[in-house]
Design an enzyme around this catalytic site. Structure first.
Site, PDB file in Angstrom:
ATOM      1  N   TRP B 305       0.841  -1.207   0.000  1.00 34.91           N
ATOM      2  CA  TRP B 305       0.000   0.000   0.000  1.00 34.91           C
ATOM      3  C   TRP B 305       0.878   1.259   0.000  1.00 34.91           C
ATOM      4  O   TRP B 305       0.563   2.256  -0.636  1.00 34.91           O
ATOM      5  CB  TRP B 305      -0.911  -0.003   1.236  1.00 34.91           C
ATOM      6  CG  TRP B 305      -1.786   1.221   1.315  1.00 34.91           C
ATOM      7  CD1 TRP B 305      -2.981   1.406   0.695  1.00 34.91           C
ATOM      8  CD2 TRP B 305      -1.543   2.420   2.055  1.00 34.91           C
ATOM      9  NE1 TRP B 305      -3.496   2.638   0.999  1.00 34.91           N
ATOM     10  CE2 TRP B 305      -2.626   3.290   1.834  1.00 34.91           C
ATOM     11  CE3 TRP B 305      -0.505   2.853   2.894  1.00 34.91           C
ATOM     12  CZ2 TRP B 305      -2.716   4.553   2.410  1.00 34.91           C
ATOM     13  CZ3 TRP B 305      -0.589   4.105   3.461  1.00 34.91           C
ATOM     14  CH2 TRP B 305      -1.685   4.941   3.221  1.00 34.91           C
ATOM     15  N   HIS B 306       2.015   1.184   0.698  1.00 35.17           N
ATOM     16  CA  HIS B 306       2.898   2.357   0.766  1.00 35.17           C
ATOM     17  C   HIS B 306       3.646   2.598  -0.532  1.00 35.17           C
ATOM     18  O   HIS B 306       4.060   3.716  -0.814  1.00 35.17           O
ATOM     19  CB  HIS B 306       3.896   2.215   1.920  1.00 35.17           C
ATOM     20  CG  HIS B 306       3.300   2.546   3.253  1.00 35.17           C
ATOM     21  ND1 HIS B 306       2.677   1.595   4.032  1.00 35.17           N
ATOM     22  CD2 HIS B 306       3.197   3.706   3.940  1.00 35.17           C
ATOM     23  CE1 HIS B 306       2.237   2.168   5.150  1.00 35.17           C
ATOM     24  NE2 HIS B 306       2.533   3.446   5.113  1.00 35.17           N
ATOM     25  N   GLY B 307       3.861   1.551  -1.324  1.00 36.86           N
ATOM     26  CA  GLY B 307       4.579   1.762  -2.573  1.00 36.86           C
ATOM     27  C   GLY B 307       4.884   0.453  -3.266  1.00 36.86           C
ATOM     28  O   GLY B 307       4.892  -0.612  -2.632  1.00 36.86           O
ATOM     29  N   PHE B 472       1.793   8.462  -1.067  1.00 44.35           N
ATOM     30  CA  PHE B 472       1.273   7.082  -0.990  1.00 44.35           C
ATOM     31  C   PHE B 472      -0.179   7.001  -1.458  1.00 44.35           C
ATOM     32  O   PHE B 472      -0.911   7.938  -1.400  1.00 44.35           O
ATOM     33  CB  PHE B 472       1.398   6.546   0.428  1.00 44.35           C
ATOM     34  CG  PHE B 472       2.813   6.558   0.925  1.00 44.35           C
ATOM     35  CD1 PHE B 472       3.828   6.049   0.118  1.00 44.35           C
ATOM     36  CD2 PHE B 472       3.139   7.118   2.125  1.00 44.35           C
ATOM     37  CE1 PHE B 472       5.146   6.078   0.565  1.00 44.35           C
ATOM     38  CE2 PHE B 472       4.444   7.144   2.576  1.00 44.35           C
ATOM     39  CZ  PHE B 472       5.444   6.637   1.795  1.00 44.35           C
TER      40      PHE B 472
END
Lengths: 496, 472
Positions: B305-307, B472
Site C-alpha cells: 500500500w505504501h509503494g 502514498f
C-alpha cells in the site's frame, strides 16, 4: 448560535497581538542592505537635486558626499549591484514617486544585457548566476513599499511567480536570517539602524594593479539598437523628458572590454537621437586605470573622487541645480561630506598597504607627506609604485633613479619637492618647518628642521633595514601624524 | 493549495467563519464545496478520479443494500458479487492512478481505503448506505483528510454531517492549537531534518559512519514529525470546522513492543488493516501458524500500500517478522525476566524495551526511506562504522544543517519527546494550555506562531510544500 462578545474581543485582541509580534519579527529579520542604502533617500527626498542610477559601477564611482563637498549639489546614488537597465528603469520609477530631481544621471554599463527576466537571463546562464541576479535585485526592491508600481516592476523583472513572492513579501526569504542577526537588526525596531553615510554610494579602497586593455570593436554600430538594455535606456530618457527632468547619460571608467566599447557606441547613438549629453568618461582620461580602479570593473575611492568632480563640472552647466553649501537646512549634507573627507584623511595617514596610502596621500587635502626610498630598494623596479609617486609630481624623476629618493608633498603651500641620488634639499619651507635633507651613506641620511635640528626624522637605528619611510603631517599645524616603515620584496611590501 | 501555503492559511479562517454562521443543516454542503475547491486547486484532472470513486462507492453501497433485502440478510450472493466488483474496481483504480503512469491522483490511497471500508461496512451490515449523495461525496473528499488521511470510518463521519455539533470558540481554539503543533512538527522539525537525511541517503557510502547512523535516527523523527504533523493539521482543521476526526498517532516511539508501536502509529491505517484484512483472514482464531501467516499478509499489504518498490515490501515484512519473533520468544523472555527477577513495571525495564523497539523500528525505516535494497544495506553497513569524532571535527554540520539549525532540530526533537512522554502518561497538553490564564495562553500561542514563522523551513529556496505521506 450565540456568539459571546468577549470571545470576539479576545479573538480580535489575540489577532492584533499576534500580528504586532509578527510585524516586529519581520522588521528584525529583514535584510537591512536596502534599508541601509535608502534610509537617507526617504528622509531627504525633498532636498535631492540629482539622481544617479545604474549598476554597481555607479555605486562605486559617484560619491554624493564629494559632490556636495565640492559643488554643494545634493544627489543620491541609486545604483544597484548587477542592476541591468530594466532594473534601473524601475528603480527610477519607484524613486520618482518620492522625489522630483532636476537631473537624472544614468550610467549605461550592462546595457548590452539582452534578456528581460532576471531569474531566467540567457538560456545558457547557470543557476548560480540566476540566483545571484535575483538576490541582487533585493537591494533595489526591498526598500519600496508594496504597491501597484512594485507589483508591475516585479512582474516585469521576474518571470517565476514563486520567486516574485519574495519581493512582494520579503519575509518569505528573510525569515531564516535568525542565525545571522546582529545588534543592527534589532536597532531597526527603534528606527536607529545604521544607514549609508554616502547617500547610497559605497567606496572601495583597493587598487587594481593589472587592469586589462581590450581592442576596439571592428565597427561603430554599437549593440545594434535592439537589446533589452537599449530599449530601457530609451524608456528612462522618455520618462525623464516627459517629466521635464534633465537627463545625462554616462559610461564610467573601467577596464572596458570590447563589448563595453560597443555599449559606449550605442549609448552615444541613443543620446544623439534624444539630444541628451553623453559623458564617456572612458575617453576623457579623468580616471587613471592604473591607480583609480579597485578591480577591473569598479573604481576605488580616489577614482570616485575624480569621477564625481568630473560629473559635478558637467552638472554645473544645468540650470536649476544650485549650490546649497552654507544653507543650514542642508547641514546634514555638509556633515556627511566632512565625514567622508575624514575617512580619506585617516586612509592617508594610515592604510592597510603602501599602495593605498600613497594613493590617498596623493588626493588628501589636509595631509602633507614625506616619502623616502633608500637606494637599492626594489621599489625602484615596481612600475605601480613609480606610477603612484608620479601622480604626486608629474615629473619623470622617479623613473630614472635607483635611489635614494625623497619626495616632500607640502599640501599647505601646494608645492612638492623631490631629490634623488646625491641631491640635497636645503631650507625648504613647509608647515613642518624649514626642512633640510642630505643623503650621507646607505644607512644614514640627515633630515631635520631648523625648529628642531636635534631630531633626524629619517633615521632610526632600530629600523635601518626598512627601505621605505612615509611621514605624514597635518597640513595646517605641521604636527606629525604618522611615521610608517615598509620593506620591499619585489612588488610586495611589509609594514612594520 | 496545500496545507503549507499562504492561500490555505488565508482561506481557512474565511471558510471557518462561513461554516460558523451558516445554518447547521446546510453545513455539509458548504464543507463539500470547499473540499471540492481544495482538491480541484491541487489537481483538476485527478478530480475526475475522485468523482468516479464517489459515484462507484455511492451506488455500490446502495445496490448492496438493495440486493441484500434487509439489514439482517446482507450477505447474499448478489451483494457479495457487488462487493467483489466494487473492491476490484476501486483497488484497480488505486493501483493504476497511484502509479501515475496514466494519470496521478493525489490522495487516492487514502480516500480509496475510506471508500472500501464504507462499502464493506454496508455489506457487513455495520452501516446503512448513505442515500444523500452529497454527504457521501463529502465523506470521501473531506478536504482535511483527503491528501494523507486519517483514513476515517463512515460510522464516525457520516453522523457528524447529519447532526453537526455547535462550533464554539473552545473548539476553534483547540483546533488552532492542534494545527499550530502540526505546523511546528512539519516545518520546524521534519523539513529541517530532511535536509540532513536527504544528504545521507543520497550517497551513504561517501559519508562517515556515525553521521549515517545519526541520519537514520533523524529519519525516524522526520517521518514521524512529517506525518504526525500533517495529521495534527488535518485533525485541527477539521475540529475548527466542527468535525471530530480520529486520532492517528499516540506517542508511537514510546511503545515497548512492535505490536504496541502499531497500535500507536498511523492508527487509522492499522485499525483499517485489522478490521478489513486481518480479521477477515481469520485473525488469531485459526491457530498459531495461520495467525503468523495473517500477520505477514497484513504487513505485506501495508508495505505494498505504501509503494510498489521492493523496499516497502521488505519494510512491511520486517515488521511482520518482528511481531512473529516477539510471539515466539515471549515464553523465553518471560522466563529470563523471572529468573533475573526483573521488575517489569520498573522504569529501567520499560525504558530498555522502548529503546529496543525504537531501534527495531529505526532499522525498518531504513528500507522505507532508501531508494533500493542495495542502498538500504549500504546505509546499515555504514551505520555500524563507529566514527565519534564527527561530533568534534565539524563534519556533523557539513550535511546541509548549520550548527544553529542542528540545535533547533535537536531542541525540537527534545520538545517532541517531552510532549510524547506527557501524552503517554495521560497529560493532555492542549487542555493544560487552554486552562491557563489568557496571558499565558496568548504568550504560548504567539511564541508558537513566531517559532514556526522564524525557524520553519519554508519560503524561497525551500520546497516545504509536500508531505512524505502525500505520495502514498
Amino acid at each position: 448560535m450565540k456568539i459571546k462578545l468577549s470571545s470576539i474581543l479576545k479573538t480580535v485582541g489575540f489577532t492584533c497581538a499576534a500580528l504586532l509580534c509578527i510585524y516586529g519579527a519581520t522588521v528584525v529579520l529583514r535584510d537591512k542592505e536596502s534599508e541601509y542604502k535608502y534610509a537617507d533617500f526617504f528622509d531627504r527626498a525633498d532636498q535631492i537635486d540629482v539622481l544617479f542610477i545604474g549598476s554597481s559601477h555607479v555605486i562605486n564611482a559617484i560619491n554624493p558626499a564629494v559632490l556636495y563637498g565640492e559643488y554643494g549639489y545634493t544627489s543620491y546614488n541609486m545604483g544597484g549591484h548587477g542592476s541591468v537597465m530594466q532594473a534601473t528603469y524601475w528603480e527610477l520609477i519607484e524613486a520618482l514617486q518620492y522625489t522630483t530631481p532636476k537631473c537624472v544621471v544614468v550610467d549605461t554599463y550592462l546595457m548590452n544585457k539582452d534578456y528581460q527576466y532576471l531569474d531566467q537571463m540567457y538560456e545558457d546562464s547557470d543557476e548560480e548566476d540566476r540566483a545571484t541576479s535575483v538576490a541582487q535585485l533585493h537591494l533595489n526592491m526591498d526598500c519600496w513599499p508594496m504597491d501597484k508600481i512594485k507589483v508591475a516592476a516585479v512582474e516585469d523583472l521576474i518571470a517565476d511567480k514563486e520567486i516574485r513572492k519574495q519581493f512582494y513579501v520579503p519575509f518569505h526569504v528573510y525569515h531564516n536570517r535568525w542565525e545571522e542577526l546582529d545588534s543592527n537588526d534589532y536597532k531597526a525596531l527603534t528606527g536607529t539602524a545604521d544607514r549609508n553615510p554616502l547617500f547610497g554610494a559605497e567606496m572601495r579602497y583597493g587598487i587594481e594593479l593589472t587592469p586589462g586593455i581590450y581592442p576596439d570593436p571592428e565597427d561603430e554600430n554599437g549593440l545594434g539598437g535592439h537589446t533589452v538594455g537599449e530599449e530601457y535606456l530609451r524608456k528612462i530618457i522618455d520618462e525623464c523628458q516627459r517629466r521635464n527632468i534633465d537627463v545625462m547619460v554616462t559610461f564610467l571608467t573601467c577596464s572596458a572590454s570590447t563589448e563595453d566599447k560597443r555599449v559606449m557606441d550605442s549609448a552615444e547613438m541613443i543620446c544623439e537621437q534624444y539630444d541628451v549629453p553623453f559623458i564617456n568618461m572612458q575617453e576623457m582620461g579623468v580616471v587613471d586605470l592604473y591607480t583609480d580602479l579597485n578591480d577591473t570593473g569598479h573604481m576605488n575611492a580616489m577614482g570616485a573622487i575624480k569621477a564625481t568632480k568630473c560629473i559635478g563640472q558637467e552638472l554645473s552647466e544645468i540650470d536649476g541645480i544650485t549650490d546649497h553649501r552654507g544653507d543650514v537646512a542642508y547641514d546634514y549634507w555638509q556633515q556627511r561630506a566632512d565625514e567622508f573627507y575624514g575617512t580619506i584623511y585617516d586612509m592617508a595617514v594610515d592604510s592597510e598597504s603602501i599602495y593605498q596610502q600613497l594613493n590617498y596621500l596623493s588626493g588628501a587635502k589636509t595631509v602633507s607627506s614625506i616619502i623616502y626610498i633608500n637606494d637599492g630598494s626594489q621599489a625602484f623596479g615596481d612600475n605601480e609604485m613609480q606610477r603612484l609617486l608620479h601622480n604626486f609630481t608629474v615629473t619623470p624623476k622617479i623613473y630614472h633613479t635607483d635611489g635614494p629618493y625623497i619626495l616632500i608633498n607640502d599640501v599647505a603651500s601646494g608645492q612638492f619637492y623631490e631629490a634623488c641620488d646625491g641631491e640635497v634639499l636645503d631650507g625648504i619651507k613647509t608647515s613642518l618647518g624649514t626642512v633640510h635633507y642630505q643623503p650621507v651613506e646607505h644607512l644614514f641620511r640627515l633630515f631635520y628642521t631648523d625648529e628642531d635640528p636635534e631630531t633626524n626624522l629619517l633615521y632610526d637605528d632600530s629600523k635601518s633595514d626598512y627601505d621605505i619611510q612615509i611621514i605624514t603631517y597635518d597640513a595646517a599645524s605641521g604636527e606629525i601624524l604618522s611615521h610608517n616603515y615598509y620593506k620591499s620584496y619585489g612588488s610586495n611590501y611589509t609594514q612594520e | 493549495m496545500q496545507f503549507v501555503s499562504l492561500a490555505f492559511l488565508l482561506l481557512l479562517p474565511v471558510a471557518a467563519l462561513i461554516n460558523f454562521i451558516i445554518p447547521r443543516k446546510f453545513r455539509y454542503i458548504w464543507l463539500l464545496a470547499i473540499s471540492a475547491a481544495f482538491y480541484i486547486s491541487i489537481d483538476l484532472k485527478a478530480s475526475a478520479v475522485m468523482a468516479g470513486t464517489v459515484v462507484v462507492t455511492y451506488f455500490a453501497a446502495l445496490l448492496i443494500e438493495k440486493v441484500s433485502g434487509g439489514a439482517e440478510e446482507k450477505r447474499t450472493k448478489g451483494a457479495t458479487a457487488l462487493l467483489v466488483l466494487a473492491v476490484v474496481v476501486e483497488v484497480a483504480a488505486m493501483l493504476i492512478f497511484r502509479s501515475g503512469k496514466i494519470m496521478g491522483a493525489i490522495g487516492i490511497s487514502f480516500y480509496m481505503l475510506k471508500s472500501l471500508g464504507y462499502i464493506i461496512d454496508v455489506y457487513r451490515g455495520d452501516e446503512v448506505a448513505e442515500h444523500n449523495f452529497l454527504k457521501l461525496a463529502l465523506f470521501v473528499s473531506f478536504f482535511p483528510q483527503v491528501i494523507s488521511g486519517p483514513i476515517e470510518r463512515a460510522g464516525n463521519m457520516l453522523p457528524q454531517f447529519s447532526y453537526p455539533v455547535t462550533v464554539d470558540f473552545d473548539r476553534m481554539r483547540d483546533g488552532f492549537l492542534q494545527m499550530l503543533w502540526g505546523y511546528f512538527l512539519k516545518l520546524v522539525i521534519a523539513d529541517r531534518i530532511a535536509i540532513y537525511v536527504n544528504s545521507v541517503f543520497e550517497a551513504p557510502d561517501t559519508i562517515s559512519g556515525t553521521l549515517v547512523a545519526i541520519g537514520t535516527v533523524l529519519y525516524s523523527f522526520e517521518i514521524y514529525c512529517d506525518f504526525a504533523g500533517y495529521s495534527a493539521i488535518a485533525i485541527g482543521c477539521a475540529r475548527i470546522l466542527g468535525i471530530d476526526v480520529m486520532k492517528n498517532f499516540d506517542s508511537p516511539y514510546m511503545a515497548k513492543s512492535i505490536a504496541e508501536f502499531w497500535r500507536r502509529w498511523h492508527i487509522s491505517l492499522s485499525t483499517w488493516l485489522r478490521d478489513y484484512v486481518y480479521i477477515p483472514l481469520g485473525g488469531n482464531r485459526k491457530g498459531t501458524v495461520r495467525k503468523y501467516l495473517n500477520v505477514l499478509i497484513v504487513f505485506a499489504v501495508s508495505g505494498i500500500w505504501h509503494g510498489s518498490a521492493l523496499t516497502f515490501l521488505v519494510w512491511g515484512l520486517l515488521h511482520g517478522v518482528y511481531q512473529i519473533i516477539g510471539f515466539v520468544t515471549m515464553p523465553l523472555r518471560d522466563k529470563v525476566v523471572e529468573a533475573l527477577k526483573i521488575d517489569r513495571s520498573g522504569l529501567s525495564h520499560r525504558t530498555v524495551k522502548t529503546i529496543i523497539t525504537f531501534l527495531l523500528v529505526n532499522l525498518a525505516w531504513i528500507f522505507f526511506r532508501a531508494e533500493s535494497l542495495e542502498k538500504a544495506f549500504t546505509v546499515i553497513k555504514k551505520s555500524l562504522e563507529f566514527t565519534p569524532w564527527v561530533f568534534s571535527d565539524g563534519s556533523l554540520f557539513e550535511l546541509g544543517l548549520t550548527q544553529g539549525s542542528m540545535n533547533i532540530a535537536v531542541l525540537g526533537i527534545i520538545l517532541l519527546i517531552v510532549m510524547d512522554i506527557l501524552a503517554f502518561n495521560g497529560v493532555e497538553i492542549r487542555d493544560k494550555i487552554i486552562r491557563q490564564s489568557i496571558w499565558y495562553r496568548w504568550i504560548i500561542m504567539i511564541a508558537g506562531i513566531l517559532a514556526i514563522l522564524i525557524f520553519g523551513v519554508w519560503g524561497a529556496g525551500y520546497n516545504a510544500a509536500s508531505f512524505i505521506y502525500q505520495q502514498f
